[in-house]
Design a protein around this motif. Structure first.
Motif, PDB file in Angstrom:
ATOM      1  N   GLU A 137       6.167  -0.234  12.266  1.00 20.21           N
ATOM      2  CA  GLU A 137       6.904  -1.441  11.882  1.00 20.21           C
ATOM      3  C   GLU A 137       7.877  -1.912  12.948  1.00 20.21           C
ATOM      4  O   GLU A 137       8.785  -2.696  12.665  1.00 20.21           O
ATOM      5  N   PRO A 184      -0.516   3.571  12.824  1.00 19.60           N
ATOM      6  CA  PRO A 184       0.223   2.916  11.736  1.00 19.60           C
ATOM      7  C   PRO A 184       1.087   1.775  12.264  1.00 19.60           C
ATOM      8  O   PRO A 184       2.215   1.992  12.726  1.00 19.60           O
ATOM      9  N   SER A 201       2.141  -0.963  10.430  1.00 18.81           N
ATOM     10  CA  SER A 201       3.141  -1.141   9.386  1.00 18.81           C
ATOM     11  C   SER A 201       2.607  -0.474   8.137  1.00 18.81           C
ATOM     12  O   SER A 201       1.553   0.160   8.154  1.00 18.81           O
ATOM     13  N   ARG A 202       3.332  -0.616   7.023  1.00 23.12           N
ATOM     14  CA  ARG A 202       2.910   0.063   5.800  1.00 23.12           C
ATOM     15  C   ARG A 202       1.681  -0.573   5.158  1.00 23.12           C
ATOM     16  O   ARG A 202       1.122  -0.017   4.216  1.00 23.12           O
ATOM     17  N   GLU A 203       1.240  -1.722   5.656  1.00 26.36           N
ATOM     18  CA  GLU A 203       0.026  -2.346   5.140  1.00 26.36           C
ATOM     19  C   GLU A 203      -0.836  -2.904   6.268  1.00 26.36           C
ATOM     20  O   GLU A 203      -1.608  -3.833   6.063  1.00 26.36           O
ATOM     21  N   GLU A 212      -3.228   0.055   4.974  1.00 26.03           N
ATOM     22  CA  GLU A 212      -2.350   1.156   5.389  1.00 26.03           C
ATOM     23  C   GLU A 212      -3.167   2.239   6.071  1.00 26.03           C
ATOM     24  O   GLU A 212      -4.299   2.529   5.656  1.00 26.03           O
ATOM     25  N   GLN A 248      -6.068  -0.434  -1.980  1.00 22.95           N
ATOM     26  CA  GLN A 248      -4.679  -0.690  -1.616  1.00 22.95           C
ATOM     27  C   GLN A 248      -3.996  -1.589  -2.646  1.00 22.95           C
ATOM     28  O   GLN A 248      -2.840  -1.354  -3.028  1.00 22.95           O
ATOM     29  N   VAL A 279       3.792   1.957  -0.446  1.00 22.44           N
ATOM     30  CA  VAL A 279       3.867   2.939   0.644  1.00 22.44           C
ATOM     31  C   VAL A 279       5.323   3.124   1.038  1.00 22.44           C
ATOM     32  O   VAL A 279       6.043   2.159   1.314  1.00 22.44           O
ATOM     33  N   GLN A 280       5.754   4.381   1.072  1.00 22.16           N
ATOM     34  CA  GLN A 280       7.132   4.687   1.426  1.00 22.16           C
ATOM     35  C   GLN A 280       7.352   4.545   2.932  1.00 22.16           C
ATOM     36  O   GLN A 280       6.404   4.631   3.718  1.00 22.16           O
ATOM     37  N   PRO A 281       8.585   4.311   3.358  1.00 15.93           N
ATOM     38  CA  PRO A 281       8.867   4.252   4.804  1.00 15.93           C
ATOM     39  C   PRO A 281       8.405   5.533   5.486  1.00 15.93           C
ATOM     40  O   PRO A 281       8.505   6.624   4.928  1.00 15.93           O
ATOM     41  N   TYR A 282       7.901   5.387   6.698  1.00 16.71           N
ATOM     42  CA  TYR A 282       7.396   6.541   7.419  1.00 16.71           C
ATOM     43  C   TYR A 282       8.542   7.456   7.850  1.00 16.71           C
ATOM     44  O   TYR A 282       9.611   6.996   8.282  1.00 16.71           O
TER      45      TYR A 282
END
Length: 532
Positions: free
Chosen positions: A239, A440, A442-444, A351, A489, A207-210
Motif C-alpha cells: 500500500e 502484495p 494493496s489489500r485488494e 488480494e 474475495q 483483509v487486515q493491514p499487513y
C-alpha cells in the motif's frame, strides 16, 4: 544326485522354486543363501557364494504388527507403511536372485564341454526356455519397482498425517485411520470419516493491514528486461507507492514515488543522467533518494525514502521491511536444461493471499483436464516432505513449491496431449516450468510476475511475436480462474470464510496459510515442523 537337487529345490521360496529347471549341481538353501555343491552324494563340499550377504535378508512378514480389522492411529499406520517398504525390499532381492540363477544356468548351458553330451538342438531348446524364464523374471522386477514406488508414496503420505497430527489442537479428538481389508464395510469407513475433526482455517472478513514481519523479506518486483536505462517502473508494495529506475552506473534503485516538494508522482517525469526528474518543478533524485538538483532555487538538503534494491538472475528485488536485509537472495531460476520463453507482468484486482491460494491449488495447471478428473471422483493427494513447503500431486505429473514470501514454482510433465494422469514428472520426456510471484500491492490488489520456461522446442524463442502469443495464453488461463477468485474475495469481504473443510489436495495452501499466520505472529520457524 537327483534326491539332493529335489530336497534343495523344496527349500526355495515359492517364487523361486524350479525343481525341474535348475541343475543338480546348484541349489539354494535357507531362503537366501546361495551355495555350490561339488562332488557326489557321499562327499558334499559347500562353497559360499560371494553374493550371499546381499540376499541374507530375513522375511519381514513374520514381524508385521497384526492390526487387521482394527482402527489405527497415524503412528501405527506409519509403522505398517514402513513394514511395507521392508517387504518390498525382501521381495525385490528374491527377484534379483532369480535372475542371477537363471544367468548362471545360461552360462552352464553354453559351456563348450556341454557339447560332448548335448546336441545343438537340445541346447537351443534349453536356451529358449531360459530366455522365456528370464523375460518373466525381468517383468517381475518391473512389478517390484512399481510396488516400491507405491509403497514410498504411501509412506510419504503417512508421514504427512503424522505431521498433521502434531499441529492439531490438543483438545480435538485424534483422528483414527482404518487399515483397509477386503472385509472393510462402507459403514465402517463412514464411521471413521465422521470421527475426524473439522480442520478449517478462518480467512474471512476485510483483509487486515499487513504486519511488519511480513515485510522483512526480499521481494521480486520487476523483470530486468523491463527496466531500461531511460525508463521507470512504478509499483505499489504494501500500500505504498514506489518507482524503479537505473542510476548512472546502471544499478537499479527504488525510491518513494512522491516528490518531496509538492507530492507529485515521480513516475510521470523522466530519467535524466541516472536521476529521476519530477515533472512539476524539475527536482531530481538519485537512487538513494537524495535530491541532487533543484532548478531555479538554492539546493536544499532534501531526501526521500529509498528501499534496498538489488538485481539478480534477471529480476529486480526490494526489501520493504524495517529489519536489516538478509545477505542472500533466493534463486528463482528454472532447473538446469530449461530455457526462459516468456516473462509477463499483470496487475490483478485480488488480494495476494487469495491469489496464492489459487496458484497452490490445481487451478493453474491444465484446467479442464484436472477439473474433469476431480469431478469424476479421482482421489487426489498432495504428498509433502516434513517441511511441507513443496511436494507433488498424485496422480498428476506436477511438482510444486511455495517459496516464501510470495512465490510459487511448479514443474508440469508433458507426455501426451490431454493426458496428465498416471506419470510422475521424472517419467515425462518434456516439461513446463512456471514461476508466479504475487507481490502484495494493496489489500485488494496484486502485482503478478509470471515466468515460463521449457526444456524443449528452443526454436520458439526466435519466433517473431511469440512473447505476445505466450501472454495471450497466460491471460486466458489466468482469467478463467480470476472470476472465481474475485467472487471469493467479494464474499470474504462480507464475512464468508474462504477456507472451510480443507481436504488432501489443499495441503500446500493450508501450509501457506499456517506459515503466514506464524510469520505475522513473529515466529521464526515453520509451524508444521519440529525443526527451528
Amino acid at each position: 544326485m537327483s534326491a539332493i537337487a529335489t530336497a534343495a529345490s523344496l527349500s526355495l521360496p515359492i517364487s523361486l522354486s524350479r525343481s525341474n529347471k535348475f541343475s543338480n549341481k546348484r541349489c539354494v538353501r535357507g531362503g537366501f543363501r546361495v551355495f555350490a555343491i561339488i562332488g557326489d552324494e557321499s562327499g558334499l563340499i559347500e562353497r559360499k557364494n560371494p553374493w550371499t550377504t546381499l540376499f541374507d535378508v530375513e522375511d519381514p512378514r513374520s514381524k508385521v504388527p497384526q492390526y487387521k480389522g482394527k482402527f489405527l492411529d497415524v503412528n501405527q499406520a506409519l509403522e505398517v507403511a514402513r513394514y511395507d517398504i521392508q517387504y518390498c525390499d525382501w521381495k525385490a532381492r528374491q527377484d534379483v536372485l532369480t535372475i542371477m540363477l537363471l544367468h548362471e544356468k545360461v552360462v552352464e548351458v553354453l559351456n563348450p564341454l556341454a557339447r560332448e553330451f548335448k546336441s545343438i538342438g537340445t541346447i537351443k531348446k534349453e536356451l529358449a526356455e531360459l530366455q522365456e524364464e528370464l523375460a518373466q523374471a525381468h517383468n517381475q522386477v518391473h512389478i517390484s519397482e512399481a510396488r516400491v514406488s507405491t509403497a514410498l508414496e504411501k509412506l510419504a503420505y503417512m508421514e504427512t498425517l503424522v505431521n498433521d497430527k502434531i499441529v492439531q489442537d490438543r483438545n480435538t479428538t485424534e483422528p483414527e485411520l482404518l487399515l483397509s481389508t477386503p472385509s472393510t464395510s462402507k459403514e465402517s469407513l463412514d464411521t471413521v470419516k465422521s470421527r475426524q475433526p473439522k480442520k478449517n482455517l478462518n480467512v474471512s472478513g476485510p483483509v487486515q493491514p499487513y504486519s511488519d514481519q511480513l515485510k522483512n523479506f526480499w521481494y521480486p518486483v520487476a523483470f530486468s528486461a523491463d527496466l531500461k536505462d531511460d525508463t521507470m517502473v512504478p509499483i505499489d508494495c504494501f500500500e505504498e507507492p514506489w518507482v524503479l529506475f537505473r542510476g548512472k552506473d546502471g544499478k537499479p534503485g527504488c525510491v518513494q514515488n512522491t516528490c518531496a516538494h509538492r507530492a507529485c508522482p515521480l513516475h510521470l517525469g523522466s530519467v535524466n543522467e541516472g536521476r529521476i526528474q519530477c515533472p512539476y518543478h524539475g527536482w531530481e533524485y538519485s537512487i538513494d533518494g537524495k535530491c541532487e538538483k533543484m532548478p531555479s532555487t538554492k539546493l536544499l538538503n532534501v531526501k526521500i525514502k529509498a528501499l534496498p534494491c538489488f538485481e539478480q538472475e534477471g529480476m529486480i528485488w526490494i526489501w520493504p521491511g524495517n529489519d536489516p536485509p538478509t545477505a542472500n537472495l533466493p534463486s528463482l531460476l528454472p532447473p538446469p536444461g530449461f530455457q526462459i520463453h516468456a516473462e509477463i507482468v499483470m496487475e490483478l484486482p485480488v488480494e495476494h493471499g487469495l491469489l496464492l491460494d489459487n496458484l497452490l491449488d490445481l487451478a493453474h495447471a491444465p484446467l479442464r483436464i484436472l477439473r474433469r478428473l476431480l469431478r469424476d471422483g479421482v482421489l487426489v493427494k498432495f504428498l509433502t516432505p516434513a517441511s511441507g513447503l513443496q511436494g507433488y500431486w498424485d496422480p498428476y505429473p506436477i511438482d510444486m513449491e511455495f517459496r516464501p514470501p510470495c512465490m510459487v514454482l511448479s514443474t508440469i510433465g508433458i507426455s501426451k496431449p490431454g493426458k496428465l494422469e498416471g506419470q510422475s514428472t521424472r517419467e515425462c520426456a518434456t516439461h513446463l516450468h512456471q514461476l508466479h510471484v504475487c507481490l502484495p500491492s494493496s489489500r485488494e490488489k496484486t502485482r503478478l510476475l509470471y515466468r515460463m520456461s521449457l526444456d524443449f522446442a528452443p526454436i520458439l524463442k526466435h519466433v517473431p511475436f511469440m512473447q505476445h502469443l505466450w501472454r495471450h495464453f497466460a491471460e486466458k488461463v489466468l482469467n478463467e480462474d480470476l472470476r472465481l477468485v474475485l467472487g471469493q474475495q467479494e464474499r470474504m469481504l462480507k464475512g464468508a470464510n474462504v477456507w472451510n473443510w480443507p481436504v488432501s489436495y489443499d495441503k500446500l495452501g493450508v501450509r501457506y496459510r499456517q506459515w503466514r499466520d506464524s510469520i505475522e505472529q513473529g515466529s521464526k520457524r515453520l509451524p508444521f515442523s519440529k525443526s527451528p
